[in-house]
Scaffold this motif. Structure first.
Motif, PDB file in Angstrom:
ATOM      1  N   ALA A   1       0.856  -1.190   0.000  1.00 20.25           N
ATOM      2  CA  ALA A   1       0.000   0.000   0.000  1.00 20.25           C
ATOM      3  C   ALA A   1       0.889   1.235   0.000  1.00 20.25           C
ATOM      4  N   ILE A   2       0.563   2.194  -0.870  1.00 19.14           N
ATOM      5  CA  ILE A   2       1.374   3.434  -0.919  1.00 19.14           C
ATOM      6  C   ILE A   2       0.467   4.652  -0.743  1.00 19.14           C
ATOM      7  N   GLU A   3       0.823   5.526   0.188  1.00 23.26           N
ATOM      8  CA  GLU A   3      -0.006   6.697   0.492  1.00 23.26           C
ATOM      9  C   GLU A   3       0.879   7.915   0.785  1.00 23.26           C
ATOM     10  N   LEU A   4       0.439   9.063   0.281  1.00 24.38           N
ATOM     11  CA  LEU A   4       1.200  10.314   0.395  1.00 24.38           C
ATOM     12  C   LEU A   4       0.910  11.088   1.683  1.00 24.38           C
ATOM     13  N   ASN A   5      -0.343  11.039   2.168  1.00 22.51           N
ATOM     14  CA  ASN A   5      -0.730  11.810   3.356  1.00 22.51           C
ATOM     15  C   ASN A   5      -0.195  11.091   4.608  1.00 22.51           C
ATOM     16  N   PRO A   6       0.744  11.722   5.334  1.00 21.52           N
ATOM     17  CA  PRO A   6       1.340  11.035   6.498  1.00 21.52           C
ATOM     18  C   PRO A   6       0.294  10.610   7.526  1.00 21.52           C
ATOM     19  N   ARG A   7      -0.753  11.416   7.725  1.00 21.32           N
ATOM     20  CA  ARG A   7      -1.785  11.052   8.703  1.00 21.32           C
ATOM     21  C   ARG A   7      -2.519   9.788   8.258  1.00 21.32           C
TER      22      ARG A   7
END
Ligand SMILES: C[S@@+](CC[C@H](N)C(=O)[O-])C[C@H]1O[C@@H](n2cnc3c(N)ncnc32)[C@H](O)[C@@H]1O
Length: 263
Positions: free
Chosen positions: A136-142
């Motif tokens: 899984a890859i996500e940009l928003n740190p939260r």
């Protein structure tokens, strides 16, 4: 009366998100209190203040009644998703779509979920299949932090790994290909097709989400895929064209499933 009311959370603590027309603004407290009275689990009521904005696809939500702590644990199909809707993207309305996608995954598959948010797609897939491997890859740190927490909450640490960052930077460094690649970013996923395509193995399936306008809902996305495939000297065959949900009278969120048949 609000046109829509989304409830995110569990039986013990939930938030309601409502969309009120301007002329009802003076009745906000009454409407919010009525929502909390009808739905006993709702502790906070948030009003939509904007559409989805920016890279993180969040929306501005204003607390109109109840507890200012709006972090909840949403329950869906035997999974738990901890999140604060004021910090991250999450839609309880997309549960059926998550069900459809997890139903397509076969045991033993490797799956790449780009734009993974708090992890609903990776976790639903991993909960349904014991021996899948999901990245899984996500940009928003939260959102990424919630995803890491949700992986533990749902006990799928052995099947899902979450990476924080921009898919454009991370994907080329993974050094491998996948059986299935999901692109759940309807506004703009097509701009990352050049990143997604090299991640597919031969025979692998790509799920592209896209905003499309009637009457011709699918040819735009098909052309974007064909053009990108040309650049890589590969060919993708359309497997399925799906109208996922309606955004406005003529605009739909669609999904185009395609299979890489030659590389
Ligand atoms: C429409 S939301 C979907 C989130 C999640 N898949 C879900 O269904 O709840 C798209 C997500 O993509 C993330 N995002 C946007 N651009 C990105 C990029 N270049 N790389 C990684 N994630 C990105 C946003 O932060 C947002 O959480």
């Amino acid at each position: 009366v609000p046109r829509s009311l989304d409830i995110i959370g569990s039986k013990t603590k939930a938030v309601a998100i409502i969309e009120l027309p301007e002329e009802l603004r003076e009745f906000e407290p009454e409407i919010a209190n009525a929502a909390m009275k009808i739905h006993k689990n709702v502790r906070s009521v948030l009003a939509k203040e904007s559409g989805r904005e920016g890279e993180f696809r969040n929306r501005r939500l204003r607390l109109i009644a109840g507890d200012p702590d709006t972090e909840v644990v949403h329950r869906e199909a035997g999974c738990m998703f901890k999140l604060d809707p004021r910090e991250v993207y999450f839609s309880p309305r997309e549960s059926e779509e998550r069900e459809r996608i997890s139903g397509k995954v076969a045991d033993g598959e490797s799956v790449l979920v780009m734009f993974s948010g708090v992890g609903p797609f990776p976790i639903r897939i991993a909960k349904k299949h014991d021996n899948v491997r999901v990245t899984a890859i996500e940009l928003n740190p939260r959102a990424h932090n919630y995803c890491v927490e949700n992986i533990c909450l749902n006990r799928v640490e052995d099947r899902v790994s979450a990476l924080l960052g921009d898919v454009r930077e991370i994907c080329p460094k993974l050094g491998r290909t996948y059986d299935r690649v999901l692109m759940p970013l309807p506004k703009g996923a097509h701009a990352f097709l050049d990143v997604a395509m090299p991640m597919l193995r031969e025979g692998g399936v790509l799920h592209l989400y896209h905003w499309a306008q009637e009457p011709d809902l699918f040819s735009g996305a098909e052309e974007l895929i064909a053009r990108c495939a040309d650049g890589f000297n590969v060919h993708l065959e359309t497997l399925e064209r799906v109208k996922v949900s309606q955004y406005s009278p003529r605009v739909w969120k669609i999904r185009l499933d395609s299979k890489l048949i030659a590389s």
